[in-house]
Design a protein around this motif. Structure first.
Motif, PDB file in Angstrom:
ATOM      1  N   GLU A 118      -4.105  -4.914 -12.380  1.00 28.15           N
ATOM      2  CA  GLU A 118      -3.185  -4.841 -13.420  1.00 28.15           C
ATOM      3  C   GLU A 118      -4.052  -4.554 -14.986  1.00 28.15           C
ATOM      4  N   ALA A 119      -4.857  -5.281 -15.053  1.00 30.83           N
ATOM      5  CA  ALA A 119      -5.639  -5.212 -16.323  1.00 30.83           C
ATOM      6  C   ALA A 119      -6.546  -3.948 -16.309  1.00 30.83           C
ATOM      7  N   ALA A 120      -7.061  -3.580 -15.193  1.00 32.31           N
ATOM      8  CA  ALA A 120      -8.180  -2.356 -15.115  1.00 32.31           C
ATOM      9  C   ALA A 120      -7.284  -1.140 -15.254  1.00 32.31           C
ATOM     10  N   ILE A 121      -6.114  -0.943 -14.738  1.00 31.30           N
ATOM     11  CA  ILE A 121      -5.306   0.457 -14.731  1.00 31.30           C
ATOM     12  C   ILE A 121      -5.203   1.032 -16.192  1.00 31.30           C
ATOM     13  N   THR A 122      -5.558   2.207 -16.280  1.00 31.31           N
ATOM     14  CA  THR A 122      -5.164   2.889 -17.720  1.00 31.31           C
ATOM     15  C   THR A 122      -4.549   4.216 -17.017  1.00 31.31           C
ATOM     16  N   LEU A 165      -1.059  -6.789  -4.335  1.00 29.16           N
ATOM     17  CA  LEU A 165      -1.545  -5.492  -4.908  1.00 29.16           C
ATOM     18  C   LEU A 165      -0.538  -4.323  -5.039  1.00 29.16           C
ATOM     19  N   GLY A 166       0.399  -4.278  -3.939  1.00 25.77           N
ATOM     20  CA  GLY A 166       1.363  -3.555  -4.119  1.00 25.77           C
ATOM     21  C   GLY A 166       2.431  -3.532  -5.019  1.00 25.77           C
ATOM     22  N   ARG A 167       2.847  -4.764  -5.432  1.00 28.45           N
ATOM     23  CA  ARG A 167       3.775  -4.933  -6.507  1.00 28.45           C
ATOM     24  C   ARG A 167       3.157  -4.358  -7.860  1.00 28.45           C
ATOM     25  N   VAL A 168       1.664  -4.571  -7.926  1.00 31.21           N
ATOM     26  CA  VAL A 168       1.119  -3.804  -9.329  1.00 31.21           C
ATOM     27  C   VAL A 168       1.339  -2.334  -9.406  1.00 31.21           C
ATOM     28  N   LEU A 169       0.992  -1.774  -7.967  1.00 31.65           N
ATOM     29  CA  LEU A 169       1.213  -0.378  -8.160  1.00 31.65           C
ATOM     30  C   LEU A 169       2.531   0.055  -8.130  1.00 31.65           C
ATOM     31  N   ASP A 170       3.287  -0.670  -7.791  1.00 30.42           N
ATOM     32  CA  ASP A 170       4.849  -0.072  -8.091  1.00 30.42           C
ATOM     33  C   ASP A 170       4.826   0.274  -9.492  1.00 30.42           C
ATOM     34  N   ARG A 171       4.398  -0.516 -10.267  1.00 32.44           N
ATOM     35  CA  ARG A 171       4.591  -0.286 -11.847  1.00 32.44           C
ATOM     36  C   ARG A 171       3.700   0.820 -12.340  1.00 32.44           C
ATOM     37  N   HIS A 172       2.742   1.304 -11.244  1.00 31.34           N
ATOM     38  CA  HIS A 172       2.021   2.319 -11.961  1.00 31.34           C
ATOM     39  C   HIS A 172       2.023   3.579 -10.784  1.00 31.34           C
ATOM     40  N   PRO A 173       3.028   4.444 -10.932  1.00 33.24           N
ATOM     41  CA  PRO A 173       3.004   5.594  -9.946  1.00 33.24           C
ATOM     42  C   PRO A 173       2.157   6.451 -10.065  1.00 33.24           C
ATOM     43  N   ASN A 174       1.183   6.419 -10.881  1.00 32.07           N
ATOM     44  CA  ASN A 174       0.117   7.423 -11.029  1.00 32.07           C
ATOM     45  C   ASN A 174      -0.894   7.088 -10.099  1.00 32.07           C
ATOM     46  N   VAL A 175      -1.119   6.032 -10.043  1.00 33.13           N
ATOM     47  CA  VAL A 175      -2.126   5.245  -9.035  1.00 33.13           C
ATOM     48  C   VAL A 175      -2.097   5.496  -7.525  1.00 33.13           C
ATOM     49  N   TRP A 176      -2.978   6.129  -7.155  1.00 36.20           N
ATOM     50  CA  TRP A 176      -2.983   6.154  -5.514  1.00 36.20           C
ATOM     51  C   TRP A 176      -4.136   5.297  -4.767  1.00 36.20           C
ATOM     52  N   VAL A 177      -4.053   5.150  -3.489  1.00 39.27           N
ATOM     53  CA  VAL A 177      -4.802   4.217  -3.038  1.00 39.27           C
ATOM     54  C   VAL A 177      -5.391   4.760  -1.732  1.00 39.27           C
ATOM     55  N   ALA A 194       1.450  -3.009   5.464  1.00 40.66           N
ATOM     56  CA  ALA A 194       1.923  -4.206   4.786  1.00 40.66           C
ATOM     57  C   ALA A 194       2.801  -3.573   3.358  1.00 40.66           C
ATOM     58  N   VAL A 195       2.418  -2.373   2.897  1.00 40.03           N
ATOM     59  CA  VAL A 195       3.235  -1.715   1.797  1.00 40.03           C
ATOM     60  C   VAL A 195       3.713  -0.517   2.007  1.00 40.03           C
ATOM     61  N   PRO A 196       4.682  -0.322   2.995  1.00 41.84           N
ATOM     62  CA  PRO A 196       5.180   1.075   3.645  1.00 41.84           C
ATOM     63  C   PRO A 196       5.750   1.922   2.589  1.00 41.84           C
ATOM     64  N   HIS A 197       6.464   1.131   1.730  1.00 39.96           N
ATOM     65  CA  HIS A 197       6.971   2.246   0.776  1.00 39.96           C
ATOM     66  C   HIS A 197       5.982   3.051  -0.159  1.00 39.96           C
ATOM     67  N   LEU A 198       4.630   2.592  -0.036  1.00 40.15           N
ATOM     68  CA  LEU A 198       3.612   3.231  -0.785  1.00 40.15           C
ATOM     69  C   LEU A 198       2.896   4.341   0.119  1.00 40.15           C
ATOM     70  N   ALA A 199       3.268   4.363   1.324  1.00 39.88           N
ATOM     71  CA  ALA A 199       2.875   5.513   2.285  1.00 39.88           C
ATOM     72  C   ALA A 199       2.530   6.959   1.584  1.00 39.88           C
ATOM     73  N   ASP A 200       3.718   7.276   0.838  1.00 34.24           N
ATOM     74  CA  ASP A 200       3.295   8.861   0.416  1.00 34.24           C
ATOM     75  C   ASP A 200       2.165   8.933  -0.904  1.00 34.24           C
ATOM     76  N   ARG A 201       1.658   7.814  -1.086  1.00 35.06           N
ATOM     77  CA  ARG A 201       0.372   7.737  -2.064  1.00 35.06           C
ATOM     78  C   ARG A 201      -0.777   7.138  -1.437  1.00 35.06           C
TER      79      ARG A 201
END
Length: 389
Positions: free
Chosen positions: A160-164, A191-203, A223-230
């Motif tokens: 969370e702290a590192a995302i810009t 980690l996925g819950r953090v990424l939920d708040r930052h749709p610009n970040v892919w994995v 583990a986080v199937p709802h993020l599969a599109d990124r």
């Protein structure tokens, strides 16, 4: 004379500033040179299984060559191999790209997506090529220290702290090289819950050691199937099937990303070796019993190495995956590259210093070697550490 003039006028590209052959390769090549000179060296520095490529895989390559599968392959991969990978991942073939090793999948994804100044977050210790791949693609590696006290794993708070606004990717490696750390399903979900708040970040989830885990393993997209599109999942046949020299890896991700990576690949290597792709197809569709057998052998080696290193005074955590340990350097010689030099000079054992992975004060030892070599190397290490006391 003309060669001297050419050498004097050579100008190295700015993008190569600070980028050299990886320290892992340098150490391995140095160990090979010493052996060629007759020096007794035990090299435990390379991540290459000592098992042979399965016989049926070699036979499949031979048959493919005899059958004339020696023409230019499709840029994104042979259709039958892409289809087999897609079935295993429950996706469509358009979601798969086959490349010349997982390393090219990683670099292709970065080249296809990074603009100058874009950021890629990764956890240290990290596989030594990650940061240089990002730099070569014009990006900025954002490296977050993840010490042994947190299991060598990234925390949600760190992420969370590192995302810009410039963050494009989180580059995750599970199981990890060099530590063998494996993210649990709940850790990836956090980690996925953090990424939920930052749709610009892919994995990018580098799972090349998926079949070398000693605890339950969950792929990131499961583990986080709802993020599969990124998410781009990276895998291959090198480690599990002892096919490092065949150079076949693949990426599984959203079709727009795969198309962009295919465009990059088409201008660099075109498709991966057609015969090696036939071998990879045989590996992933043929008998899989060898995976369990080899895993048990690796587990026994892991237990041997961890016990002997701790007995020698090198504090060593038990890895949950891959075939590496990442012990701390001894208090008597805490500088990692100095201790590695000491081991090579004094007792002829080649290890890789932790600085190569972004975490000085540690060492990487690969146990992807036969038990006899491991026992010999461990004996020498015990002798060397005893001399320091």
């Amino acid at each position: 004379m003309s060669r001297e003039i050419a050498a004097d006028s050579f100008r190295r590209a700015d993008r190569l500033r600070g980028i050299e052959l990886s320290e892992i390769v340098q150490i391995s090549e140095q160990a090979a040179r010493l052996k060629a000179q007759g020096v007794d060296v035990v090299a435990l520095s390379t991540g290459e299984p000592d098992f042979p490529t399965p016989e049926h895989v070699v036979e499949a390559a031979h048959k493919a060559a005899l059958a004339g599968q020696t023409r230019y392959p499709a840029t994104a991969g042979a259709p039958d191999l892409r289809a087999a990978i897609a079935v295993g991942a429950s996706v469509q073939p358009e979601n798969v790209i086959v490349s010349t090793g997982a390393k090219q999948v990683l670099s292709g994804a970065l080249m296809a997506t990074l603009d100058p100044g874009d950021e890629v977050i990764t956890a240290a210790p990290f596989w030594t090529s990650y940061a240089d791949m990002v730099r070569l693609s014009g990006g900025i590696p954002v490296v977050l220290d993840c010490p042994v006290s947190q299991g060598f794993k990234l925390t949600p708070a760190q992420l969370e702290a590192a995302i810009t606004p410039r963050t494009r990717w989180l580059l995750l490696n599970t199981p990890s090289n060099p530590t063998g750390a494996v993210y649990t399903e709940s850790e990836m979900q956090a980690l996925g819950r953090v990424l939920d708040r930052h749709p610009n970040v892919w994995v990018i989830s580098d799972e090349i050691y998926q079949h070398l885990t000693y605890v339950p393993f969950t792929p990131f997209v499961q583990a986080v199937p709802h993020l599969a599109d990124r998410v781009l999942t990276v895998n291959g046949v090198s480690k599990a099937y002892s096919m490092t020299g065949w150079r076949i890896g693949w990426g599984i991700g959203p079709s727009p990303l795969i198309k962009a990576m295919t465009a990059v690949q088409g201008q660099i290597t075109s498709g991966a070796c057609s015969i090696a792709q036939a071998a990879a197809l045989a590996a992933i569709t043929g008998p899989q019993t060898l995976l369990g057998e080899r895993l048990q052998a690796m587990r026994a080696r892991r237990d041997l190495v961890v016990a002997r290193l701790n007995a020698a005074g090198l504090e060593c955590a038990v890895p949950d995956g891959a075939f590496y340990v990442f012990p701390k350097t001894p208090a008597e010689m805490p500088v990692d590259h100095e201790f590695c030099r000491y081991l090579l000079d004094e007792v002829g054992v080649a290890l890789v210093p932790g600085r190569a992975f972004g975490m000085p004060g540690h060492l990487r030892l690969s146990f992807a070697y036969g038990t006899e070599s491991l026992q010999e190397g461990l004996r020498h290490i015990s002798v060397a550490t005893a001399r320091l006391k």
